[in-house]
Design a protein around this motif. Structure first.
Motif, short mmCIF file in Angstrom:
data_model
loop_
_atom_site.label_atom_id
_atom_site.label_comp_id
_atom_site.label_asym_id
_atom_site.label_seq_id
_atom_site.Cartn_x
_atom_site.Cartn_y
_atom_site.Cartn_z
N GLY A 217 -63.42 37.45 10.66
CA GLY A 217 -63.35 38.85 10.24
C GLY A 217 -62.48 39.11 9.03
N VAL A 218 -61.75 38.11 8.53
CA VAL A 218 -60.83 38.34 7.41
C VAL A 218 -61.59 38.68 6.12
N LYS A 219 -62.64 37.95 5.83
CA LYS A 219 -63.35 38.15 4.56
C LYS A 219 -63.98 39.55 4.45
N PRO A 220 -64.73 40.02 5.48
CA PRO A 220 -65.22 41.40 5.37
C PRO A 220 -64.10 42.43 5.39
N SER A 221 -62.96 42.09 6.03
CA SER A 221 -61.82 43.00 6.00
C SER A 221 -61.27 43.14 4.58
N LEU A 222 -61.19 42.03 3.86
CA LEU A 222 -60.75 42.07 2.47
C LEU A 222 -61.72 42.87 1.60
N LEU A 223 -63.01 42.73 1.89
CA LEU A 223 -64.02 43.50 1.16
C LEU A 223 -63.85 44.99 1.41
N ALA A 224 -63.49 45.35 2.65
CA ALA A 224 -63.26 46.77 2.98
C ALA A 224 -62.10 47.33 2.17
N PHE A 225 -61.03 46.55 2.00
CA PHE A 225 -59.90 46.99 1.18
C PHE A 225 -60.31 47.15 -0.28
N LEU A 226 -61.13 46.22 -0.76
CA LEU A 226 -61.62 46.30 -2.14
C LEU A 226 -62.41 47.59 -2.35
N MET A 227 -63.32 47.89 -1.42
CA MET A 227 -64.15 49.08 -1.53
C MET A 227 -63.33 50.35 -1.39
N TYR A 228 -62.36 50.33 -0.45
CA TYR A 228 -61.58 51.54 -0.23
C TYR A 228 -60.82 51.94 -1.49
N CYS A 229 -60.01 51.02 -2.01
CA CYS A 229 -59.20 51.36 -3.18
C CYS A 229 -60.07 51.62 -4.40
N GLY A 230 -61.21 50.93 -4.47
CA GLY A 230 -62.14 51.17 -5.57
C GLY A 230 -62.67 52.58 -5.56
N SER A 339 -49.84 37.97 9.85
CA SER A 339 -49.90 39.29 9.24
C SER A 339 -49.17 39.38 7.89
N ALA A 340 -48.01 38.71 7.77
CA ALA A 340 -47.26 38.82 6.51
C ALA A 340 -48.06 38.27 5.33
N LYS A 341 -48.63 37.07 5.51
CA LYS A 341 -49.43 36.46 4.44
C LYS A 341 -50.70 37.27 4.18
N LEU A 342 -51.34 37.72 5.26
CA LEU A 342 -52.59 38.46 5.10
C LEU A 342 -52.34 39.82 4.47
N MET A 343 -51.19 40.44 4.76
CA MET A 343 -50.86 41.72 4.14
C MET A 343 -50.81 41.57 2.63
N GLY A 344 -50.23 40.47 2.16
CA GLY A 344 -50.20 40.22 0.71
C GLY A 344 -51.59 40.06 0.13
N TYR A 345 -52.46 39.32 0.83
CA TYR A 345 -53.84 39.16 0.38
C TYR A 345 -54.55 40.51 0.31
N GLN A 346 -54.36 41.31 1.37
CA GLN A 346 -55.04 42.60 1.43
C GLN A 346 -54.60 43.52 0.29
N MET A 347 -53.30 43.54 0.02
CA MET A 347 -52.79 44.37 -1.06
C MET A 347 -53.34 43.90 -2.41
N ALA A 348 -53.39 42.58 -2.61
CA ALA A 348 -53.90 42.05 -3.88
C ALA A 348 -55.37 42.39 -4.07
N VAL A 349 -56.17 42.25 -3.00
CA VAL A 349 -57.59 42.58 -3.09
C VAL A 349 -57.79 44.08 -3.28
N ALA A 350 -56.96 44.87 -2.59
CA ALA A 350 -57.05 46.33 -2.73
C ALA A 350 -56.79 46.75 -4.18
N TYR A 351 -55.75 46.18 -4.78
CA TYR A 351 -55.45 46.50 -6.18
C TYR A 351 -56.52 45.97 -7.12
N SER A 352 -57.19 44.89 -6.71
CA SER A 352 -58.31 44.39 -7.51
C SER A 352 -59.43 45.42 -7.55
N GLY A 353 -59.66 46.09 -6.41
CA GLY A 353 -60.64 47.17 -6.38
C GLY A 353 -60.24 48.30 -7.31
N THR A 354 -58.93 48.64 -7.31
CA THR A 354 -58.41 49.66 -8.22
C THR A 354 -58.56 49.23 -9.68
#
Length: 403
Positions: A217-230, A339-354
């Motif tokens: 579930g991590v990869k689609p979760s990262l995609l969700a962050f990308l789409m949200y911030c985008g 969670s700590a490592k994944l939080m960093g990934y999620q933030m990076a992907v989210a900002y990539s969407g932005t």
């Protein structure tokens, strides 16, 4: 002391939200004055987001050296100076140059406070934290619209926000010792739990020696962050240009309507902070996405301009629980040990969407027109819904590692 500490954290997120909505609300009158083009706002947004990615990835080391309080103080000071520079910028070159420190200032404080609240507070605190981001993001276009209507000057709007940021810097400086005191008290209270958490993490890592990106579930979760911030940034950055260019709304009125979009996010997060006490995050996230799609459909339909205002408000209300809900669910969904490592990934992907999606729409609008704005927004919203529901479906299945 704990109450004052929360107020300081919330004020820091007000300062984080204030600059985010200024560029989009004022851009219809900025670009003709500085001799730029409509699509150039996408380039500025990309540079700001790029700086945010860099500083958020480096935030862990900076916090270890300076502490969260000093990082927050320095970040707000950096944004205040950048915004004051925007108010005096004579050309596109200076907008591009000043976008770098503005992005760097935003990223460190965002990553640090999100991780701190996700680790130490309950879901309603995360919603309220992002609610205060919405307070800042809502105030930005209102201040800008007031100055454009009264003094016919977007520069005055930027200068006013820079002054507010400077006041927040003073507050953060005065309360700087509070960060150390509260941190010491929390360390004392949680010392036993911390030892137990470390033992659990070591046991989990030895039992499940998997990489974070291999978790189910991590990869689609990262995609969700990308789409949200985008989509959140695309609506905020290009909404006013769409209203001016397609719906023939005045620049001042368009800025005011965009403030209602951010107001929807703010009020929605205030309300969902209470609702999370009774309703699970997963349901709130799902209902929020359905509301955003309803707002996107209203924008797409050939209604009058006043209906567009309703569409923006609904999108804002729907977006409210999604981002804080997804962040807070990270430890529960993928394990606290990851969670700590994944939080960093999620933030990076989210900002990539932005970083990527709003400039892409800017290029599209420059080659065609802003008429495609509702279509692009609706596509992004549907992709986000698909991503989040894919995560829910995968996590209902047994096992934690993807095949």
């Amino acid at each position: 002391m704990a109450t004052w500490f929360l107020i300081v954290i919330y004020l820091a997120f007000v300062s984080l939200g204030l600059p985010d909505s200024l560029l989009g609300s004022a851009w219809p009158v900025i670009w003709p004055e500085i001799g730029s083009s409509l699509g150039s706002a996408g380039l500025i947004s990309m540079i700001i987001a790029g700086g945010t990615i860099v500083s958020s990835l480096a935030s862990g080391r900076m916090i270890q050296r300076l502490g969260t309080g000093k990082i927050t103080l320095l970040s707000c000071l950096l944004t205040a100076v950048s915004l004051l520079g925007f108010s005096m910028a004579p050309s596109m070159f200076w907008f591009i140059f000043l976008a770098i420190p503005l992005g760097l200032g935003a990223g460190a404080v965002d990553a640090a406070l999100n991780h701190y609240v996700a680790e130490n507070y309950k879901a309603h605190h995360m919603n309220w934290l992002h609610c205060f981001w919405g307070v800042g993001a809502t105030m930005g276009p209102i201040i800008m619209a007031t100055y454009m209507a009264g003094q016919h000057s977007w520069r005055g709007g930027y200068a006013a926000v820079a002054i507010i940021q400077a006041i927040l810097v003073i507050i953060l400086f005065v309360t700087l010792p509070l960060w150390k005191r509260v941190a010491a008290i929390r360390d004392l209270e949680n010392s036993e739990d911390t030892v137990q958490d470390i033992l659990r993490e070591e046991k989990a890592e030895s039992a499940f020696p998997t990489k974070v990106l291999q978790l189910r579930g991590v990869k689609p979760s990262l995609l969700a962050f990308l789409m949200y911030c985008g989509v959140e940034t695309t609506v905020g950055l290009w909404g006013a240009s769409y209203l001016v260019g397609t719906k023939n709304v005045t620049a001042e009125m368009a800025a005011g309507w965009i403030s209602l979009y951010y107001g929807g996010i703010t009020i929605g997060r205030l309300i969902t902070g209470f609702i999370t006490l009774k309703v699970h995050n997963q349901l709130l996230i799902r209902y929020g996405q359905l509301v955003t799609i309803a707002g996107g459909i209203i924008l797409l339909l050939p209604f009058s301009a006043s209906f567009s205002m309703l569409g923006f408000i609904l999108i804002g209300l729907g977006l409210a629980p999604i981002y804080p809900g997804l962040l807070h669910e990270t430890p529960a969904r993928f394990g606290k040990e990851h969670s700590a490592k994944l939080m960093g990934y999620q933030m990076a992907v989210a900002y990539s969407g932005t970083t990527l999606l709003p400039p892409l729409f800017g290029l599209l609008a420059a080659k065609t027109s802003t008429d495609l704005f509702p279509v692009v927004v609706l596509i992004l919203l549907v992709l986000m819904l698909f991503s989040v529901e894919t995560v829910n479906r995968l996590l209902r299945k047994p096992g934690k590692v993807s095949g």
